[in-house]
Design an enzyme around this catalytic site. Structure first.
Site, short mmCIF file in Angstrom:
data_model
loop_
_atom_site.label_atom_id
_atom_site.label_comp_id
_atom_site.label_asym_id
_atom_site.label_seq_id
_atom_site.Cartn_x
_atom_site.Cartn_y
_atom_site.Cartn_z
N THR A 9 0.88 -1.15 0.00
CA THR A 9 0.00 0.00 0.00
C THR A 9 0.92 1.20 0.00
O THR A 9 2.13 1.04 0.08
CB THR A 9 -0.90 0.01 1.25
N GLY A 53 -3.09 6.15 9.46
CA GLY A 53 -3.07 5.35 8.25
C GLY A 53 -2.26 4.09 8.51
O GLY A 53 -1.45 4.05 9.44
N SER A 132 4.61 -0.36 0.52
CA SER A 132 5.51 -0.68 -0.59
C SER A 132 5.84 0.53 -1.46
O SER A 132 6.92 0.62 -2.02
CB SER A 132 4.92 -1.80 -1.44
#
Length: 179
Positions: A9, A53, A132
């Site tokens: 993500t 997040g 990533s």
């Protein structure tokens, strides 16, 4: 479907001059298959004063969100104290130590990355990214913040687009939250 590891993500946080923006892409991948395009990986918590997040396992991330929310309640919204106390729990609790997720948490004063090893990392420049696509988004955001007059929202949008153009585990279905 190959392996069942949930991949990548990109979540990016930018804190500057009392303002914060956090962005996350929407792609969820298991092995080499995209299983969701519009996941929401960033959200507000604690009376809409904290942005969070995650990257990594969704179930693990929600466990950590709940723990962080509890710590924020316990410490009256003090993000730094809540993050440190969560990290202590993360290191000491056997179940938490097995969680495979990274969190970014930010408010108008602080920005932290909470790692899977129980570390609390406070970036020097108010920029944080996990997942990533994090190296690409972070590099782009650093360059844009230093060399343009763009707003932090515009920087977040452009940095996420750059990450999505490079990282196969990052799409362009972005979610943005701002303080």
């Amino acid at each position: 479907m190959g392996e069942t590891v949930v991949h990548g993500t990109t979540v990016l946080a930018i804190k500057k001059d009392g303002k914060v923006v956090m962005a996350g892409d929407g792609q969820v991948t298991m092995g080499d298959t995209v299983v969701k395009h519009q996941a929401k990986k960033v959200r507000k918590m604690y009376h809409d004063r904290i942005l969070t997040g995650f990257s990594g396992s969704t179930a693990d991330a929600f466990t950590l969100f709940e723990r962080l929310e509890g710590k924020l309640e316990q410490y009256n919204g003090n993000l730094k104290r809540a993050a440190v106390e969560l990290a202590k729990d993360w290191r000491m609790d056997r179940a938490l130590r097995r969680l495979e997720a990274l969190l970014v948490a930010a408010d108008r004063n602080d920005c932290f990355i909470l790692s899977g090893t129980g570390d609390v990392i406070e970036p020097d420049d108010g920029l944080a990214a996990v997942g990533s696509g994090a190296p690409y988004a972070l590099a782009a955001a650093r360059a844009l913040i230093r060399h343009t007059g763009m707003s932090i929202r515009e920087i977040a949008e452009e940095a996420m687009n750059i990450a999505a153009s490079i990282c196969i585990y990052t799409n362009r279905e972005f979610t943005f939250e701002e303080l």
